[in-house]
Design a protein around this motif. Structure first.
Motif, PDB file in Angstrom:
ATOM      1  N   SER A 267       0.851  -1.207   0.000  1.00 22.39           N
ATOM      2  CA  SER A 267       0.000   0.000   0.000  1.00 22.39           C
ATOM      3  C   SER A 267       0.877   1.244   0.000  1.00 22.39           C
ATOM      4  CB  SER A 267      -0.929  -0.010   1.219  1.00 22.39           C
ATOM      5  OG  SER A 267      -1.791  -1.114   1.197  1.00 22.39           O
ATOM      6  N   SER A 268       1.911   1.226  -0.803  1.00 22.20           N
ATOM      7  CA  SER A 268       2.970   2.236  -0.725  1.00 22.20           C
ATOM      8  C   SER A 268       2.549   3.614  -1.212  1.00 22.20           C
ATOM      9  CB  SER A 268       4.195   1.761  -1.506  1.00 22.20           C
ATOM     10  OG  SER A 268       3.826   1.344  -2.805  1.00 22.20           O
ATOM     11  N   TYR A 269       1.399   3.728  -1.902  1.00 24.72           N
ATOM     12  CA  TYR A 269       0.947   5.041  -2.367  1.00 24.72           C
ATOM     13  C   TYR A 269      -0.232   5.554  -1.545  1.00 24.72           C
ATOM     14  CZ  TYR A 269       0.713   8.813  -5.816  1.00 24.72           C
ATOM     15  OH  TYR A 269       0.765  10.034  -6.426  1.00 24.72           O
ATOM     16  N   THR A 270      -0.569   4.832  -0.498  1.00 20.85           N
ATOM     17  CA  THR A 270      -1.682   5.241   0.356  1.00 20.85           C
ATOM     18  C   THR A 270      -1.130   6.006   1.550  1.00 20.85           C
ATOM     19  OG1 THR A 270      -2.926   3.268  -0.299  1.00 20.85           O
ATOM     20  CG2 THR A 270      -3.697   4.442   1.653  1.00 20.85           C
ATOM     21  N   ALA A 271      -1.317   7.313   1.532  1.00 24.73           N
ATOM     22  CA  ALA A 271      -0.839   8.176   2.610  1.00 24.73           C
ATOM     23  C   ALA A 271      -1.818   9.328   2.789  1.00 24.73           C
ATOM     24  CB  ALA A 271       0.558   8.706   2.310  1.00 24.73           C
ATOM     25  N   GLY A 272      -2.101   9.680   4.035  1.00 22.49           N
ATOM     26  CA  GLY A 272      -3.040  10.747   4.318  1.00 22.49           C
ATOM     27  C   GLY A 272      -4.489  10.352   4.107  1.00 22.49           C
ATOM     28  N   ALA A 273      -4.742   9.055   4.048  1.00 23.70           N
ATOM     29  CA  ALA A 273      -6.090   8.562   3.746  1.00 23.70           C
ATOM     30  C   ALA A 273      -6.864   8.240   5.022  1.00 23.70           C
ATOM     31  CB  ALA A 273      -6.017   7.324   2.869  1.00 23.70           C
ATOM     32  N   THR A 274      -8.170   8.319   4.916  1.00 28.59           N
ATOM     33  CA  THR A 274      -9.069   7.831   5.955  1.00 28.59           C
ATOM     34  C   THR A 274      -9.880   6.679   5.375  1.00 28.59           C
ATOM     35  OG1 THR A 274      -9.293  10.002   7.013  1.00 28.59           O
ATOM     36  CG2 THR A 274     -11.004   8.382   7.470  1.00 28.59           C
ATOM     37  N   VAL A 275      -9.718   5.514   5.969  1.00 32.37           N
ATOM     38  CA  VAL A 275     -10.505   4.352   5.555  1.00 32.37           C
ATOM     39  C   VAL A 275     -11.714   4.284   6.483  1.00 32.37           C
ATOM     40  CG1 VAL A 275     -10.546   1.860   5.250  1.00 32.37           C
ATOM     41  CG2 VAL A 275      -8.455   3.153   4.715  1.00 32.37           C
ATOM     42  N   ALA A 276     -12.873   4.556   5.954  1.00 34.64           N
ATOM     43  CA  ALA A 276     -14.098   4.585   6.748  1.00 34.64           C
ATOM     44  C   ALA A 276     -14.756   3.215   6.732  1.00 34.64           C
ATOM     45  CB  ALA A 276     -15.061   5.635   6.193  1.00 34.64           C
ATOM     46  N   VAL A 277     -14.870   2.616   7.915  1.00 34.32           N
ATOM     47  CA  VAL A 277     -15.510   1.297   8.059  1.00 34.32           C
ATOM     48  C   VAL A 277     -16.800   1.543   8.864  1.00 34.32           C
ATOM     49  CG1 VAL A 277     -15.185  -1.102   8.741  1.00 34.32           C
ATOM     50  CG2 VAL A 277     -13.204   0.290   8.104  1.00 34.32           C
ATOM     51  N   ILE A 278     -17.847   1.943   8.160  1.00 32.63           N
ATOM     52  CA  ILE A 278     -19.006   2.543   8.839  1.00 32.63           C
ATOM     53  C   ILE A 278     -20.332   1.937   8.418  1.00 32.63           C
ATOM     54  CG2 ILE A 278     -17.877   4.714   9.395  1.00 32.63           C
ATOM     55  CD1 ILE A 278     -19.034   5.909   6.856  1.00 32.63           C
ATOM     56  N   GLY A 279     -20.317   0.727   7.894  1.00 31.30           N
ATOM     57  CA  GLY A 279     -21.565   0.002   7.678  1.00 31.30           C
ATOM     58  C   GLY A 279     -22.550   0.683   6.754  1.00 31.30           C
ATOM     59  N   GLY A 280     -22.060   1.437   5.771  1.00 33.28           N
ATOM     60  CA  GLY A 280     -22.923   2.050   4.793  1.00 33.28           C
ATOM     61  C   GLY A 280     -23.457   3.419   5.168  1.00 33.28           C
ATOM     62  N   GLN A 281     -23.110   3.911   6.338  1.00 31.84           N
ATOM     63  CA  GLN A 281     -23.592   5.222   6.787  1.00 31.84           C
ATOM     64  C   GLN A 281     -22.872   6.348   6.076  1.00 31.84           C
ATOM     65  OE1 GLN A 281     -26.135   5.662   8.592  1.00 31.84           O
ATOM     66  NE2 GLN A 281     -25.944   7.167  10.216  1.00 31.84           N
ATOM     67  N   ALA A 282     -23.565   7.405   5.747  1.00 32.14           N
ATOM     68  CA  ALA A 282     -22.919   8.586   5.159  1.00 32.14           C
ATOM     69  C   ALA A 282     -22.140   9.315   6.248  1.00 32.14           C
ATOM     70  CB  ALA A 282     -23.967   9.523   4.573  1.00 32.14           C
TER      71      ALA A 282
END
Length: 284
Positions: A267-282
């Motif tokens: 995942s060497s180009y993934t930086a400054g990201a937020t991975v949202a694991v939120i069950g489909g919620q906006a």
């Protein structure tokens, strides 16, 4: 896979709560997570690693081939169970109690992890403190300060100590929350720190990217951990997560893959990201 849905039995526990007292018992991936050597030969420091998301991440990292230091406050039995799971996976586990509000303790954790493993590839800033208050005026000054010292100040101390010890390919992964963007007013102090964590993540990612160190965060929605019956009203616990599109809270095991992905050198180009694991919620 099938996971339990609310309503759950009404329940409460003293802070910080215990896994074995929860109904239903959380799933950390004990029977389901299968590794594929994504993190073979690496070493990680995970705060709040005794239970909940931290335990699930420690288990997943171990099954992916990483040695793990488990930082926790004083939940000794919980931490020993996480250690057992890591060692059962064939990896080295260290358990270290102590209060992350203390800057020197944070620095000592990083030093010992690096000295013991001979390297430090991954820092997971996961430990958090939260308490629920119905009104703004009820929040004690001490509670506000403790929440910030535990959730955001410690992240600064740990990351500052870890970065010089990381080589190109290192990863710092912070636990934010859906509260970063959609704050629950009853969790005002906690939600405010989670917004700060998301901002800290993006800023630090820009500072460390030239050194080959990636900084990202995971933003969970509702997760079934001991913190829930220990800090929320019983009615909220019983119906926890049912208003999300999936209709239930996440189990800790369902968060682990996000932390593995962000730690994976591929995942060497993934930086400054937020991975949202939120069950489909906006988010907002």
């Amino acid at each position: 896979m099938t996971f339990p849905k609310p309503p759950f039995p009404k329940q409460s526990q003293p802070v910080p709560g215990r896994t074995d007292k929860m109904q239903p018992r959380p799933d950390h991936g004990e029977e389901s997570y299968r590794g594929s050597e994504k993190l073979k030969g690496m070493a990680a420091l995970i705060t709040g690693g005794d239970s909940g998301i931290g335990r699930a991440v420690a288990l997943a990292y171990a099954r992916e081939g990483a040695d793990v230091m488990i930082s926790y406050l004083d939940e000794h039995e919980e931490a020993e169970e996480t250690k057992r799971l890591v060692e059962e996976a064939g990896q080295t586990a260290l358990v270290k109690p102590g209060d992350l509000q203390d800057a020197e303790h944070c620095r000592a954790l990083v030093r010992e992890a690096h000295e013991t493993f001979g390297r430090l590839d991954i820092l997971v800033n996961n430990a958090a403190h939260q308490m629920h208050f119905d009104s703004f005026e009820e929040i004690p000054d001490e509670e506000w300060e403790r929440t910030f010292r535990t959730n955001i100040h410690a992240m600064f101390y740990l990351s500052k100590a870890a970065a010089p010890r990381m080589e190109d390919g290192g990863a710092i992964i912070n636990t934010a929350s859906i509260n970063s963007d959609k704050p629950n007013p009853g969790l005002l102090a906690y939600a405010t720190t989670k917004g700060a964590i998301q901002n800290f993540t993006v800023g630090l990612a820009q500072m460390l990217a030239p050194r080959g160190i990636r900084v990202n965060c995971v933003a969970p929605g509702p997760v079934w951990t001991p913190l829930i019956p220990a800090t929320l009203p019983e009615d909220s616990v019983s119906h926890f997560g049912e208003n999300y599109p999936i209709g239930r809270p996440a189990q800790p095991a369902e968060l682990a893959t996000a932390y593995v992905m962000l730690a994976d050198p591929l995942s060497s180009y993934t930086a400054g990201a937020t991975v949202a694991v939120i069950g489909g919620q906006a988010m907002m």
